[in-house]
Design a protein around this motif. Structure first.
Motif, PDB file in Angstrom:
ATOM      1  N   LEU A  54      58.793  20.900  47.185  1.00 16.29           N
ATOM      2  CA  LEU A  54      60.250  20.848  47.275  1.00 16.29           C
ATOM      3  C   LEU A  54      60.691  21.052  48.724  1.00 16.29           C
ATOM      4  CD1 LEU A  54      61.357  22.925  44.150  1.00 16.29           C
ATOM      5  CD2 LEU A  54      61.476  20.450  44.438  1.00 16.29           C
ATOM      6  N   PHE A  56      63.353  22.437  50.950  1.00 16.99           N
ATOM      7  CA  PHE A  56      64.511  23.306  51.156  1.00 16.99           C
ATOM      8  C   PHE A  56      64.856  23.347  52.645  1.00 16.99           C
ATOM      9  CE2 PHE A  56      62.898  24.981  47.127  1.00 16.99           C
ATOM     10  CZ  PHE A  56      64.066  25.183  46.410  1.00 16.99           C
ATOM     11  N   ASN A  62      71.792  23.770  49.797  1.00 15.59           N
ATOM     12  CA  ASN A  62      70.749  23.195  48.945  1.00 15.59           C
ATOM     13  C   ASN A  62      71.306  22.927  47.549  1.00 15.59           C
ATOM     14  OD1 ASN A  62      68.245  23.195  50.640  1.00 15.59           O
ATOM     15  ND2 ASN A  62      68.854  25.335  50.880  1.00 15.59           N
ATOM     16  N   VAL A 113      67.827  18.864  46.912  1.00 14.35           N
ATOM     17  CA  VAL A 113      66.457  19.345  46.727  1.00 14.35           C
ATOM     18  C   VAL A 113      65.783  18.667  45.541  1.00 14.35           C
ATOM     19  CG1 VAL A 113      65.050  21.389  46.202  1.00 14.35           C
ATOM     20  CG2 VAL A 113      67.048  21.590  47.706  1.00 14.35           C
ATOM     21  N   SER A 150      69.111  27.199  44.289  1.00  9.32           N
ATOM     22  CA  SER A 150      70.070  26.299  44.934  1.00  9.32           C
ATOM     23  C   SER A 150      71.320  27.065  45.310  1.00  9.32           C
ATOM     24  CB  SER A 150      70.428  25.127  44.011  1.00  9.32           C
ATOM     25  OG  SER A 150      71.090  25.599  42.838  1.00  9.32           O
TER      26      SER A 150
END
Length: 417
Positions: A54, A56, A62, A113, A150
């Protein structure tokens, strides 16, 4: 929208906030346990690999997007980020000019993301139009065991069912997607979430369904407020009423005294003039190739389907067969109750690109028809009509989410926590 109008909805107003939270978290635990016992070791291995990769960015907002479809809401949010950083004029110029969009995206305050949807053609569209750094999943949300962290979660969960069988919406098995949206929210713990849904959610069960949805989201740690808006009041050439459910994490409310308020209408009486069909599509060819072409059902002919050039479109639906008529030619004629007919020699449905314009997608935004071979033209086009009709109008999304993006952009300390 799945519901049974013949059954009476039973309210649960007698249940206290504490009991609501207990019921909610018990149900979420049950669903988490089901996921853990149904996914295979191979699924777990795949999920762990996804989390390792992922992307970030601690200096950006995000975003996790569930039920993302082709990305109308997501694109609107990204442009709202441009508005927060560069101002509305420059942000909106990116809708018209892909070069400007690409330039602004390189230094965008947002970072997508993770995105999930089960619609193959929509996923291909999303991949083609959004950064490659987004992890794009096509997986049943019921089989996802964990969700990424997030700052903002997006996703219009499907409209829930309701019945007289249980005291809470969560007890209705038809609401599994609603349950899993809350499950994802509890795991991700974003400062904000945004969900869009149909107008009918406001009146289902005489308003008690929406009230219970609000209670359940509140129990998961958010101040929640629903807002009914009409797209045309914000510069969209379409009569489209939708509900935006906005959630602000309670600690953000307490620490920053942030209360979400929807933006004031920008178009209408004593404001900017409504955007018309003429404004939106009059420069497009009258005889394009991307038009769903078939006979018309009695249901289609049961009401007027043609607006004039100086009006806003009927709601764009997720079906080529149900697409409104192009405004050129003569208006439809009302014969009797539930019966209209065409006049003149120019009568056709709106094309894919015309529907996309009415949904305020940029011309540079390309829609996939999927990867199936030997499929009839109408079926391929319908894959695109469906994506467009299911989407949130881009400009409406930008206007509704901009207050959140402005707040997050101004409070970088939140992003680094």
């Amino acid at each position: 929208m799945t519901h049974n109008l013949k059954r009476e909805f039973v309210s649960s107003l007698s249940i206290s906030p504490k009991e609501i939270k207990e019921i909610l978290f018990k149900k979420i635990k049950e669903e988490n346990d089901i996921v853990k016992h149904t996914i295979t070791p191979k699924d777990i291995e795949k999920e762990n690999e996804i989390f390792k990769n992922l992307h970030f960015d601690k200096n950006k907002i995000n975003i996790v997007s569930l039920f993302s479809g082709a990305g109308g809401l997501d694109l609107g949010v990204e442009i709202a980020g441009f508005s927060a950083k560069y101002g509305e004029e420059k942000a909106y110029s990116s809708i018209k000019d892909k070069k400007i969009y690409d330039k602004l995206r390189k230094d965008s305050p947002t970072n997508f993301v993770y995105s999930n949807d089960m619609f193959e053609a929509a996923n291909l569209t999303y991949k083609a139009n959004f950064p490659r750094t987004v992890t794009k999943l096509a997986q049943n949300i019921q089989k996802i065991s964990k969700f990424p962290n997030s700052n903002l979660m997006l996703g219009g969960f499907p409209c829930p069912g309701f019945s007289a069988a249980g005291p809470r919406l969560l007890d209705d098995p038809r609401n599994f997607l609603y349950i899993h949206y809350i499950r994802g929210l509890i795991q991700s713990q974003p400062e904000f979430f945004v969900a869009e849904n149909v107008k009918g959610l406001m009146t289902m069960g005489k308003g008690e369904v929406l009230k219970q949805i609000t209670e359940d989201f509140s129990a998961s740690g958010y101040e929640v407020s629903p807002h009914l808006v009409n797209s045309r009041d914000y510069g969209v050439p379409q009569l489209r009423e939708r509900v935006f459910i906005i959630g602000v994490r309670k600690d953000i409310v307490e620490k920053y005294n942030f209360i979400y308020s929807p933006p004031k209408a920008t178009h209408g009486k004593d404001k900017l003039p409504f955007v018309t069909l003429h404004d939106a599509i009059s420069d497009l060819p009258l005889n394009p190739d991307d038009v769903f072409d078939s006979s018309y059902s009695s249901m289609y002919m049961s009401r007027n389907r043609k607006k004039s050039w100086n009006e806003q479109s009927f709601t764009i639906q997720a079906s080529g067969r149900q697409a409104p008529q192009h405004p050129a030619g003569e208006p439809m004629l009302h014969i009797e109750k539930d019966l209209w007919k065409f006049q003149g020699d120019f009568n056709r449905r709106l094309s894919v690109r015309e529907c996309a314009r009415i949904q305020t997608f940029p011309d540079w935004f390309k829609f996939s028809a999927g990867e199936k071979k030997n499929v009839q033209k109408n079926n391929l086009l319908n894959e695109q009509y469906k994506q467009i009709g299911n989407a949130v109008p881009v400009i409406l999304a930008e206007k509704m989410v901009r207050p959140i993006l402005e707040f997050l952009y101004e409070h970088q300390d939140i992003l680094n926590q």
